[in-house]
Design a protein around this motif. Structure first.
Motif, short mmCIF file in Angstrom:
data_model
loop_
_atom_site.label_atom_id
_atom_site.label_comp_id
_atom_site.label_asym_id
_atom_site.label_seq_id
_atom_site.Cartn_x
_atom_site.Cartn_y
_atom_site.Cartn_z
N TYR A 143 0.84 -1.18 0.00
CA TYR A 143 0.00 0.00 0.00
C TYR A 143 0.88 1.24 0.00
O TYR A 143 1.19 1.81 1.06
N ARG A 144 1.30 1.66 -1.15
CA ARG A 144 2.22 2.80 -1.26
C ARG A 144 1.99 3.52 -2.58
O ARG A 144 1.28 3.02 -3.45
N GLY A 145 2.60 4.67 -2.70
CA GLY A 145 2.54 5.39 -3.97
C GLY A 145 1.12 5.76 -4.35
O GLY A 145 0.25 5.97 -3.52
N ILE A 183 8.22 6.00 -13.81
CA ILE A 183 8.13 4.69 -14.46
C ILE A 183 9.03 3.78 -13.63
O ILE A 183 10.26 3.88 -13.66
N GLU A 184 8.40 2.93 -12.82
CA GLU A 184 9.20 2.10 -11.92
C GLU A 184 8.63 0.70 -11.78
O GLU A 184 9.12 -0.09 -10.98
N THR A 185 7.58 0.42 -12.54
CA THR A 185 7.13 -0.97 -12.63
C THR A 185 7.24 -1.37 -14.11
O THR A 185 7.07 -0.51 -14.98
N ASP A 223 14.24 -8.29 -4.33
CA ASP A 223 13.94 -7.28 -3.29
C ASP A 223 15.14 -6.37 -3.08
O ASP A 223 16.23 -6.85 -2.79
N ARG A 224 14.92 -5.09 -3.25
CA ARG A 224 16.06 -4.17 -3.18
C ARG A 224 16.65 -4.06 -1.78
O ARG A 224 17.76 -3.56 -1.61
N ASN A 225 15.90 -4.54 -0.77
CA ASN A 225 16.42 -4.48 0.61
C ASN A 225 16.85 -5.83 1.15
O ASN A 225 17.10 -5.98 2.34
MG MG Z 1 10.54 4.11 -6.34
#
Ligand code: MG
Ligand code: PEP
Length: 756
Positions: free
Chosen positions: A567-569, A634-636, A669-671
């Protein structure tokens, strides 16, 4: 005839094969060593536009007022689409491919435009038409069409109009030539380009010629007295990088020069002698000094291109000025790149928005010029640059415009100061105190009375690609602005919320809606003020739910299994329009106060549906989406694949969020440190999404940008500047390097086309 072999072309064939092929053909037919190849004739281009029926629409499209930049952009766009989408006439493709197949092996080739008006002595059309290197058979036909289309770039349309060439009468041929896998390469002038003295000037570096033309290495510099047959000067530079051809793919790769070769002299006396002999033949043949690009492979010399040096000032030809003859008492010195002298006031130009301060007759001092500087160069009395050799953009254009220029001074932008009166000597390559007795009819500058605010020191490289800065906290704005960045490419709103110590809902419950709007607008205004009038792009909230958990009210944040996919953006903003509208009201309140430099950025959208819904909420708070710049991240992969529909929804710009685009494309996953090694922002799939989206956006006139961390990576800059991205936004500490890298890539693009 669709194709002509180069060795069958002659100097008189400019109308059929274009200036470049005629020149190469002439060399080849006189036994000079050029790489084997053929030319797709100008008649083929004519036949193509005629048989496909696009000719009337094409010339109608470019019949515009070239001072109207919007019309110019539309003309380019339409012309390009017409050419790229038109069908090939019967037999033409087959003829071209069969000529390619008769080159030995399955070579990679260079595909170069050869316009029929291009290399005419009085209009070098520097950098107007495209060249493509390392082209395979599969890519050949597409690249030929792209060369044709490059006859209608905005710059080319403008230039032709200015120079009085009729668009309908300019044709374009295309040269297709084997690439030479050079061990060493460079350029030579058969006579001094300013004075005409018969002295060979040679620049040379290891590997392919890109290293010299792009300015990514300082080449060795040699002079050779053609009359005496003696090497006059040898200046060996440290050459850290070289370009080589990948033997499997044919692509150009950047490589470190082996330690032992870095400081080694590239050309022996014998090789200089051999080059000089070829230079003599070429110059004798044309009866004019030539600017020659050469390469050496396995001891064999190839001439890649020769064209006349068009700008030797007759008054100076045969004179005795030498470019290393700096007079005593000079303030700075470099190369006498464009002859003549001029006295005027220094204008240090570090950013495009500083071009306005250049008045008629001023001396423009800059690191390196770009095509955007041409109008200011026209006004200037003279030009001084830190970088660039005799064949740099600055040198070539100055000579064409008749503006005296001294290039490659290293430190002019730091030694000279705004408003200082100087005299430049474009013959000897010297800049002196301008109060010390200058004499020149080109001296047109008058001391202006207006008080200007000089920009001293810290001059940034001029880039056509805007290099912006990411700002996280308003307190960092001052330092960020001092980098000379072209604006803020990303200011994340969630950092403003974090600094209130409460979630938006909690803050509103405690202090009211107005207070929340004010807390946002105050923070936004700090940055907007610092950068005004440079644009500041602010992104609406995009905090994963776990990031707000430690805030007051954070206990009410939903607990999610995978917040990165949660739930973001924009998905949260659209679900919670009350909070979203408060964010937008913060923009609206600043617009009403006159902050017209703010741009709105929506995060994590997936498709046009998301965009339309966000846009209608903009309207709901009174922001006119046709008047205020807005766009999306544009990030997806979905948003990249849907970019056409997204452009159609009316966005002004898109910005690539490669931090997320990488994790969503690669399912990494970036983290998550377990998969960190697999997190590759330069993965071909990510690059493909980026470059495809840029192409789509270009066709819609939508600006493109990148705000993810990867924007600072040299290879990313290389890929995206090459693809034509509009701007890049990096962290404060990376701005300088990104500017330098973008400048190099741009210079390479410019110089590649200048040289073909
Ligand atoms: Mg982003
Ligand atoms: C991105 O995803 O690249 C980006 C800039 O946004 P963030 O890092 O805030 O997700």
């Amino acid at each position: 005839m669709t194709v002509t072999w180069l060795n069958a072309a002659h100097a008189g064939d400019v109308d059929t094969v274009g200036g470049k092929a005629a020149s190469l053909g002439e060399l080849s037919s006189h036994g000079l060593p050029i790489p084997h190849g053929f030319c797709v004739t100008a008649a083929s281009y004519r036949q193509f536009i005629t048989a496909s029926g696009i000719a009337p629409e094409l010339f109608e499209a470019v019949n515009i007022d070239t001072e109207d930049s919007r019309a110019l952009a539309e003309a380019e766009q339409l012309a390009r689409e017409l050419i790229l989408e038109a069908e090939w006439p019967d037999g033409m493709r087959e003829s071209i491919l069969s000529a390619f197949d008769s080159l030995e092996g399955d070579p990679v080739v260079a595909v170069r435009s050869s316009a029929t008006a291009e290399d005419l002595p009085d209009a070098s059309f520097a950098g107007q038409q495209d060249t493509f290197l390392n082209v395979s058979r599969e890519e050949l036909l597409d690249r030929i069409k792209k060369c044709w289309a490059s006859l209608f770039t905005q710059r080319a349309i403008y230039y032709r109009d200015e120079q009085g060439f009729d668009h309908e009468r300019v044709d374009i041929a295309v040269v297709v030539q084997r690439m030479v896998d050079a061990d060493k390469s460079g350029v030579m002038f058969t006579s001094h380009p300013s004075t005409g003295v018969p002295e060979l000037t040679v620049e040379a570096a290891w590997g392919l010629g890109e290293a010299v033309v792009s300015g990514t290495v300082s080449p060795d510099h040699y002079t050779y007295d053609r009359q005496a047959g003696t090497v006059e000067t040898v200046t060996v530079s440290t050459k850290n990088k070289m370009y080589v051809q990948d033997t499997d793919t044919g692509q150009t790769l950047e490589r470190a020069v082996p330690e032992e070769k870095r400081d080694e002299r590239v050309l022996s006396d014998e090789e200089l002698h051999a080059l000089s002999e070829l230079g003599d033949l070429v110059e004798d043949h044309y009866d004019k000094p030539q600017d020659v690009e050469w390469a050496i492979h396995d001891g064999d010399i190839y001439l890649l291109q020769s064209r006349p040096i068009t700008t030797i000032d007759e008054d100076h030809a045969g004179g005795d000025a030498q470019m290393d003859e700096a007079a005593d008492g000079s303030l700075v010195d470099g190369l006498g790149a464009s002859p003549g002298s001029a006295t005027g006031l220094v204008r240090i130009v570090g950013t495009l928005d500083q071009l306005d301060k250049v008045n008629e007759g001023d001396i423009v001092v800059t690191e390196m010029t770009t095509p955007d500087m041409v109008p200011a160069m026209k006004r200037a009395g003279g030009l001084v640059t830190d970088e660039g050799g005799m064949t740099s953009h600055a040198a070539i254009i100055s000579r064409e415009l008749g503006v005296p220029a001294v290039t490659g001074c290293d430190d002019a932008t730091t030694v000279l100061t705004d408003d200082q009166r100087v005299t430049i000597d474009g013959d000897r390559g010297v800049v002196r105190d301008g109060t010390a007795g200058a004499t020149s009819e080109k001296t047109t500058a008058t001391e202006t009375e207006q008080a200007s605010t000089p920009t001293r020191g810290g001059v940034k490289p001029m880039t056509a690609t805007e290099i912006k800065v990411n700002v996280s906290i308003p307190e960092a704005a001052e330092r960020a602005a001092a980098t000379g960045a072209d604006g803020v490419g990303l200011l994340r709103m969630e950092h403003m919320v974090l600094s209130t110590g409460a979630t938006p809902e909690h803050y509103v419950a405690q202090h009211g809606e107005d207070a929340f709007v004010n807390s946002l607008s105050d923070a936004m205004r700090t940055v907007a003020d610092e950068f005004y009038p440079r644009p500041v792009r602010i992104r609406t909230l995009d905090a994963p739910t776990d990031e707000f958990r430690q805030l007051d009210g954070g206990e009410s944040e939903p607990v999610e299994h995978n917040p990165m996919l949660g739930y973001r953006g924009i998905r949260r903003s659209l679900d919670e329009p009350a909070t979203f509208k408060l964010q937008l009201e913060a923009f609206q309140s600043l617009y009403e106060m006159g902050y017209d430099n703010l741009e709105i950025l929506f995060p994590l959208i997936n498709d046009a549906e998301d965009v339309y819904r966000a846009k209608s909420l903009l309207e709901a708070v009174g922001i006119d989406p046709n008047k205020r710049p807005w766009g999306v991240v544009i990030e997806t992969p979905a948003s990249a694949l849907e970019s056409e529909a997204i452009c159609g929804a009316g966005v002004d710009f898109v910005s690539f969020g490669t931090n997320d685009l990488t994790q969503y494309t690669l399912a990494v996953d970036r983290n998550n440190s377990n998969v960190a090694a697999r997190y590759d922002e330069l993965h071909p799939s990510v690059l493909q999404l980026l470059t495809d989206t840029i192409e789509t956006c270009q066709s819609y006139g939508v600006a493109t940008s990148i705000c993810g961390q990867a924007a600072a990576r040299p290879q990313m800059i290389q890929e995206l500047v090459d693809a034509g991205i509009t701007s890049m936004s990096v962290n404060v500490d990376a701005v300088h390097d990104a500017q330098q890298k973008a400048k190099r890539v741009e210079q390479q693009l410019i110089l590649d086309s200048v040289r073909e």
